[in-house]
Design a protein around this motif. Structure first.
Motif, short mmCIF file in Angstrom:
data_model
loop_
_atom_site.label_atom_id
_atom_site.label_comp_id
_atom_site.label_asym_id
_atom_site.label_seq_id
_atom_site.Cartn_x
_atom_site.Cartn_y
_atom_site.Cartn_z
N ARG A 1 54.08 -9.56 5.50
CA ARG A 1 53.51 -10.72 6.99
C ARG A 1 54.28 -9.83 8.18
O ARG A 1 53.56 -10.67 9.09
CB ARG A 1 54.48 -11.90 6.17
CG ARG A 1 53.79 -13.47 7.07
CD ARG A 1 54.77 -14.17 6.77
NE ARG A 1 54.49 -15.43 7.84
CZ ARG A 1 55.05 -16.13 7.59
NH1 ARG A 1 55.18 -16.76 7.01
NH2 ARG A 1 54.65 -17.59 8.61
N GLN B 1 44.63 -5.96 12.54
CA GLN B 1 45.15 -6.77 11.30
C GLN B 1 44.23 -6.83 10.69
O GLN B 1 43.37 -6.65 10.52
CB GLN B 1 44.46 -8.49 12.15
CG GLN B 1 45.43 -9.39 13.80
CD GLN B 1 44.93 -10.40 14.48
OE1 GLN B 1 43.22 -10.91 14.20
NE2 GLN B 1 45.53 -11.28 15.45
N LYS C 1 50.66 -16.67 18.07
CA LYS C 1 51.15 -17.34 16.50
C LYS C 1 51.01 -16.47 15.86
O LYS C 1 51.13 -16.49 14.79
CB LYS C 1 50.66 -18.11 16.29
CG LYS C 1 49.61 -18.40 16.65
CD LYS C 1 49.10 -20.15 16.42
CE LYS C 1 47.61 -20.83 16.39
NZ LYS C 1 47.75 -20.64 18.74
N ASP C 2 49.81 -14.96 15.99
CA ASP C 2 48.95 -14.24 15.13
C ASP C 2 49.12 -12.91 15.55
O ASP C 2 47.93 -12.26 15.80
CB ASP C 2 47.78 -14.82 14.83
CG ASP C 2 47.07 -14.32 13.30
OD1 ASP C 2 47.92 -13.51 12.65
OD2 ASP C 2 46.05 -13.87 13.27
N ARG D 1 51.60 -11.85 11.39
CA ARG D 1 51.07 -12.96 10.78
C ARG D 1 51.18 -14.40 11.19
O ARG D 1 52.73 -13.94 9.62
CB ARG D 1 50.34 -12.62 9.88
CG ARG D 1 49.72 -13.35 8.76
CD ARG D 1 49.61 -14.70 8.06
NE ARG D 1 50.08 -14.00 6.90
CZ ARG D 1 51.22 -14.84 5.58
NH1 ARG D 1 50.91 -16.46 6.19
NH2 ARG D 1 51.73 -14.22 4.67
N GLY D 2 51.36 -15.45 11.07
CA GLY D 2 51.76 -16.60 10.65
C GLY D 2 51.34 -17.33 10.00
O GLY D 2 51.44 -17.17 8.92
N GLU E 1 37.33 -18.19 14.60
CA GLU E 1 38.23 -17.96 15.53
C GLU E 1 37.22 -18.57 16.71
O GLU E 1 37.94 -18.80 17.45
CB GLU E 1 38.64 -16.69 15.47
CG GLU E 1 39.80 -16.43 14.00
CD GLU E 1 40.81 -15.00 14.24
OE1 GLU E 1 39.79 -14.12 14.88
OE2 GLU E 1 41.22 -14.80 13.20
N LEU F 1 47.72 -21.33 10.93
CA LEU F 1 46.70 -20.42 11.65
C LEU F 1 44.84 -21.20 11.68
O LEU F 1 43.74 -21.42 12.32
CB LEU F 1 46.47 -19.05 11.26
CG LEU F 1 47.56 -18.09 11.87
CD1 LEU F 1 48.14 -17.23 11.30
CD2 LEU F 1 47.82 -18.24 13.08
N TYR G 1 46.76 -11.58 5.35
CA TYR G 1 45.68 -12.96 4.65
C TYR G 1 46.29 -12.99 3.16
O TYR G 1 45.80 -14.47 3.38
CB TYR G 1 44.67 -12.90 5.99
CG TYR G 1 45.44 -12.52 7.36
CD1 TYR G 1 46.11 -13.39 8.11
CD2 TYR G 1 44.92 -11.72 7.35
CE1 TYR G 1 45.76 -13.68 9.57
CE2 TYR G 1 45.28 -11.27 9.16
CZ TYR G 1 45.35 -12.35 9.51
OH TYR G 1 45.32 -12.15 11.47
#
Length: 480
Positions: A281, A270, A458-459, A463-464, A245, A469, A275
């Protein structure tokens, strides 16, 4: 040369050995193996190492035996290149480097008539086996956690990434005791400004010794704040994800977790389960955000309701809960009493054998808590409210946010008790303004909310899609 001011090795083997003995205070674990080696003349030599941290079998096979078989050599370099069958070996003359090498498990070879020695890495540090993380567990996915050994931790990250783009920079921190610190980043992904500032802040640390990574965290945070600005992580898989990231990870020898920067507020919500599994989610992260609000606001709302807002509760409950409450202590003292009880349980659980944790918890929660209610010391509703608040605090404890919630809930408790609902609203606005002013190595703490960055959302609240991602590159806004 005067031994008291000796800074380099001399050609006298006896002087070098005597000075080393003095520097190690004639410690009994400094072992000296005398021998002779063949040159044009037979020369005295010595092998020095610290017993217990050097591998004696390695010394025997790869250093002592080859030296005894020498027929003739020209110089120290020839000994290294032709005779010693060990991987990590170097010629050395500086005395401080000799002392540091011996202290880190290396073996020193000295030969009379030469003012340089040989340092060979023969360290054999004791370490525990790799186990599951204690606080950042996952129902599904990797079960591996970091250990106290820096080399083992780097090995775990190398195994998971298996790419040449993983950069590892080693720095030693400490004036008296040198502690190895590794800065890890992913080339082509890392935020260069964060990497430069991380490297600079760690190199500027001036301490006598470094035994705890908290010193590194303080240096990276820069100023004292209520919120942690450096994320601590026990899981190699989470650390690898952070590297991709664009973030930077720091490993400290002797510490079983990594430090990850920059840290945003959303990172504390998170968790690996989101994940690794399909469920949760959308709901789990929102539940943690809600738990955060409960952990800091619930007690303040409770005392506000008791003092100023009985109308929030149905009329038939007001009489039994508030108007005819016959407890000994006022509401504020009741809350602090239960908080103290729970905090004592936490402290006791950390200080006693694991086998007795359940017994102590039962005694504290059932015997003391139930007895306090029966004796009219506290109201049953107070016990329930504080219990919910405590569970909410535990739900967001991973990464370092637990201590922040303890402080903020006390602040909001007083604001609610003295100023009511208006005080809580003003306090929450002030908290948001304060959080918006924080920066983790120049990156706004509340990003991507403040400043608002839709592409990075988006995250955040949920969670996208994992493929999107993984394939998207994260960027971080910087403010001076």
């Amino acid at each position: 040369m005067n031994n008291l001011v000796q800074t380099t090795l001399t050609i006298s083997l006896e002087k070098n050995i005597n000075h080393l003995k003095e520097q190690f205070n004639h410690s009994s674990d400094l072992k000296i193996r005398q021998l002779t080696v063949n040159d044009e003349v037979i020369r005295d030599a010595a092998i020095l190492y610290l017993d217990g941290i050097a591998n004696t079998q390695n010394i025997q096979d790869n250093i002592l035996s080859p030296l005894l078989r020498i027929i003739k050599f020209d110089n120290i370099d020839a000994v290294i290149t032709r005779h010693l069958s060990i991987v990590d070996v170097a010629k050395i003359g500086d005395f401080n480097e000799v002392l540091a090498g011996l202290s880190s498990g290396k073996t020193l070879v000295l030969i009379d008539g030469y003012k340089e020695g040989i340092l060979a890495d023969t360290a054999d540090w004791q370490k525990r086996s790799i186990t599951e993380p204690d606080t950042q567990r996952s129902v599904k996915g990797s079960m591996i956690g970091f250990t106290e050994q820096l080399k083992v931790n780097v090995n775990l990250l190398r195994n998971m990434t298996q790419t040449h783009k993983l950069g590892v920079e080693n720095i030693q921190v400490g004036n008296e005791t040198k502690t190895d610190v590794s800065i890890l980043f992913m080339e082509d992904f890392v935020d260069e400004k964060v990497l430069v500032e991380t490297r600079q802040k760690i190199k500027e640390i001036d301490v006598t010794y470094l035994l705890e990574a908290r010193v590194i965290e303080d240096a990276l945070e820069g100023r004292k704040t209520l919120f942690p600005l450096a994320f601590t992580c026990e899981r190699p898989d989470v650390t690898v994800s952070a590297l991709f990231e664009g973030r930077v990870a720091i490993l400290v020898n002797g510490t079983p977790y990594s430090i990850i920067v920059p840290t945003l507020f959303l990172h504390y919500f998170q968790q690996p389960d989101e994940y690794n599994t399909k469920s949760g989610r959308y709901g789990n992260r929102m539940l943690r955000f809600f738990s955060w609000i409960l952990s800091i606001m619930l007690l303040g709302l409770y005392v506000t309701m008791v003092r100023f807002h009985h109308n929030w509760v149905p009329h038939k409950f007001v009489k039994s809960f508030f108007k005819e409450s016959d407890t000994v202590f006022p509401t504020l003292m009741e809350v602090f009493f239960v908080l103290l009880l729970f905090q004592l349980l936490v402290e006791a659980s950390l200080r006693i054998p694991k086998a007795t944790v359940i017994i102590v918890s039962l005694i504290g929660a059932i015997v003391v808590g139930q007895t306090a209610v029966s004796a009219k010391l506290i109201h049953p509703l107070t016990l329930i409210i504080v219990g919910i608040n405590f569970l909410a605090s535990i739900a967001i404890a991973a990464g370092g946010l637990y201590g922040t919630s303890l402080t903020l809930r006390a602040i909001f408790l007083f604001w609610g008790f003295f100023f009511g609902l208006k005080g809580l609203i003003v306090g929450m606005v002030a908290l948001i303004i304060y959080m918006a002013s924080l920066k983790s190595l120049g990156v706004p703490y509340l990003a991507p909310f403040i400043p608002f960055r839709p592409k990075e959302m988006k995250d955040v609240l949920f969670r996208g899609d994992l493929r999107k991602l993984i394939n998207s590159k994260h960027t971080y806004p910087h403010k001076k």
